[in-house]
Structures are given as structure tokens and as C-alpha cells.
Design a protein around this motif. Sequence first.
Motif, short mmCIF file in Angstrom:
data_model
loop_
_atom_site.label_atom_id
_atom_site.label_comp_id
_atom_site.label_asym_id
_atom_site.label_seq_id
_atom_site.Cartn_x
_atom_site.Cartn_y
_atom_site.Cartn_z
N GLY A 192 0.29 -10.20 -13.83
CA GLY A 192 -0.68 -11.24 -13.50
C GLY A 192 -1.00 -11.33 -12.02
N ASP A 193 -1.38 -12.52 -11.58
CA ASP A 193 -1.81 -12.70 -10.19
C ASP A 193 -0.69 -12.41 -9.20
N ILE A 194 0.54 -12.78 -9.57
CA ILE A 194 1.66 -12.51 -8.66
C ILE A 194 1.85 -11.01 -8.50
N GLY A 195 1.78 -10.27 -9.61
CA GLY A 195 1.93 -8.82 -9.54
C GLY A 195 0.81 -8.18 -8.74
N VAL A 196 -0.42 -8.66 -8.91
CA VAL A 196 -1.55 -8.14 -8.14
C VAL A 196 -1.31 -8.33 -6.65
N THR A 197 -0.84 -9.51 -6.26
CA THR A 197 -0.58 -9.80 -4.85
C THR A 197 0.49 -8.87 -4.29
N GLU A 198 1.55 -8.69 -5.06
CA GLU A 198 2.66 -7.86 -4.57
C GLU A 198 2.26 -6.39 -4.48
N TYR A 202 1.97 -3.86 -1.19
CA TYR A 202 2.64 -2.56 -1.12
C TYR A 202 1.64 -1.44 -0.82
N VAL A 203 0.48 -1.47 -1.49
CA VAL A 203 -0.54 -0.44 -1.25
C VAL A 203 -1.00 -0.48 0.20
N LEU A 206 1.47 1.26 2.37
CA LEU A 206 1.48 2.72 2.26
C LEU A 206 0.59 3.38 3.31
N SER A 207 -0.52 2.72 3.65
CA SER A 207 -1.45 3.31 4.61
C SER A 207 -1.27 2.75 6.01
N GLY A 208 -0.17 2.05 6.25
CA GLY A 208 0.12 1.55 7.58
C GLY A 208 -0.53 0.24 7.92
N ILE A 209 -1.14 -0.42 6.95
CA ILE A 209 -1.73 -1.73 7.20
C ILE A 209 -0.63 -2.78 7.18
N LYS A 210 -0.69 -3.71 8.10
CA LYS A 210 0.34 -4.74 8.19
C LYS A 210 0.34 -5.59 6.94
N ALA A 211 1.50 -5.72 6.30
CA ALA A 211 1.61 -6.49 5.06
C ALA A 211 2.95 -7.22 5.07
N ASP A 212 3.04 -8.25 4.26
CA ASP A 212 4.28 -9.03 4.15
C ASP A 212 5.38 -8.14 3.57
N PRO A 213 6.47 -7.95 4.29
CA PRO A 213 7.53 -7.03 3.83
C PRO A 213 8.12 -7.42 2.47
N LEU A 215 6.70 -9.17 0.00
CA LEU A 215 5.74 -8.88 -1.06
C LEU A 215 5.62 -7.39 -1.32
N ALA A 216 5.61 -6.61 -0.24
CA ALA A 216 5.50 -5.16 -0.40
C ALA A 216 6.70 -4.58 -1.12
N ALA A 217 7.88 -5.09 -0.82
CA ALA A 217 9.09 -4.60 -1.49
C ALA A 217 9.06 -4.93 -2.97
N ALA A 218 8.60 -6.13 -3.30
CA ALA A 218 8.50 -6.51 -4.71
C ALA A 218 7.41 -5.69 -5.41
N GLY A 219 6.36 -5.39 -4.69
CA GLY A 219 5.27 -4.62 -5.29
C GLY A 219 5.61 -3.16 -5.51
#
Length: 306
Positions: A192-198, A202-203, A206-213, A215-219
Motif C-alpha cells: 500500500g501507501d507505506i510500501g510505495v513510500t519506502e 530506496y529507489v 540507488l541513484s544517489g538522491i538524498k533519501a530518508d535512511p 525508509l530506504a532500508a525498509a524499502g
Amino acid sequence: MTTGWSLFVIFLVVLNIGGCAWLLWWTSKRRGDEARNAETTGHVWDGDLTEYNKPLPRWWIILFWLTIAYSVAYLAWYPGMGNFAGTSGWTSAKEHDADKAEADARLAEAFGRFDGMAIDEIAGHPEAVAFGARLFQNYCAQCHGSDARGARGFPNLTDGDWLWGDSPDQILTTILAGRQAAMPPLAAAIGGDIGVTEVTAYVQSLSGIKADPALAAAGQARYAGVCAACHGPEGKGNPILGAPNLTDDTWLYGSDFNSIAEGIRNGRNGMMPAHEPIIGETRSRLVGAYVWSISHGSNEAATEAP
């Protein structure tokens, strides 16, 4: 045309021609004494300029009769009387086919020497690249832009990033047969929406864009369970499927959070039509040579071509 409409058209044509003939016959009768003693219209200017109602000059009447005779002959030779095809057998479709055959023969003479040649080999001929550039403007610029740099949802053809591979054969296959790229909606599959956010976070990471660590780990786990099947476990994509590389800085629909999330949630559908039925194989090769030249550095001739 139905029989009823055909008869209606014939009736109108005959009525008009017959009416014109009757009017000329009636007008040409008013000669002799009547011409000499013609009645006036009642219009007088400057005291002595009188307007008479006299018959037409004979040479005018003769010209009108010739015009009617010409129209009858024309309608007998060419189609114009409803469904009557005319004695000449002429049709606009036949004329179009003849003109097309003549144009195709000229094009075949110009392009024939490039039949079956690999596009990277064709790219070594400046004249061929110029041909390809003009064909690109006619058939490809509507989507990829006049400079071939694409737009949102339409790939940039001047860089080194290729969804389906950049070998000469792969590029030619793309042009000849087209491509159908489809990413299904994945919101339900990844939570759902939580999975989409995570997964979006993460995506981006992968390309070096700053993201919440966090959320990225969960994603990452969600990505590995669903997305890796197409994009690979490391996110480097799969040219066989047209799945893009998620680790570089080239994004077809945008790299911002909302654009990536939209693609994951709703999916994407990209379609390039097959151009072999539209422009044929040889001209497709010429377009491929132009694209090859602007994406592999040999773009001098291509720059001058348009």
C-alpha cells in the motif's frame, strides 16, 4: 454511392445542362427585327444614354454552346454522372497509385544502395545520415523532439542510456518492430501507501538522491521481493525487458519523489509503434543510422542534415 443518390446526381447534372441549353436557344431567337428594334430597360443617363435589352452577340452564344459541348464530352470521358465511371476508366485512386509508384521508384533508386546494410556502417555515409535526419524529422520528432532529446516519457536518443540496448541490431529492431514497455501498478503488491513510500525512498537512494535512511532500508526488502524481478537485485535494469537502470541519473519520467511514487503506485505504459509498415526497412535503417550517429559521437553530418 447508392443507386438513389446516383440518379439524383444525374438528374441535377442533366437539369443544369439542359437549362443552360434552353436559355441559350431562347436568347439566340431574339435577333433580326427584334435586335434592331430592341426594347429599352427604361434606364437613361445624361439625357441620351439609353440602356437596351438586346440579345447576346452571336460569338458569345457560340462560345456558350462550345462550353456545353465540352461539358458533355467531359462527363462522358471522366466520372461525374453519379455511378457512371466514364469511358476513360480514370479514377483518383488509380492516379494516386501511379504517382505513388513513381515516387517509390525514385526513392528506391536513392535508397537502394543501403538495403540490408548495418546502421553503424550506413552512419559512415554523410548522405545517408542526411536522408535519415530528414526521415527522423518527418516520423520521429513528434515524440522524441526535433533535436532527438526526448521529453517526459519519451527517451533522449542523444545520450548513452538505452532501455532496450544500444547495439546496431537492437536499435534497428526497436525502429522496425516497435517496443511495448509496461510496468504494472505495484501498490498492492508492496504494502500500500507505506510500501510505495519506502520503495520510492530506496529507489532514490540507488541513484544517489538524498533519501530518508530508515525508509530506504525498509524499502530495500520490499524492492527485493517484487521489483528486483525486472530491475535486477542491484537496480541496474534489464534491456531484454526494457526495464530501466535505477542507479544512474537518467530518468524517463522524473527523479523527484512524487514522480517515482506515481510510477510505482499506478504503473507506466510506454509504446513505440513499429515503423517498418510505415516507412519500410531501408528507410528504417537510414533513421537508425542517424540515431546511431548522434548517440555515438559521429554527429557532424547529422548536425548539418536538417
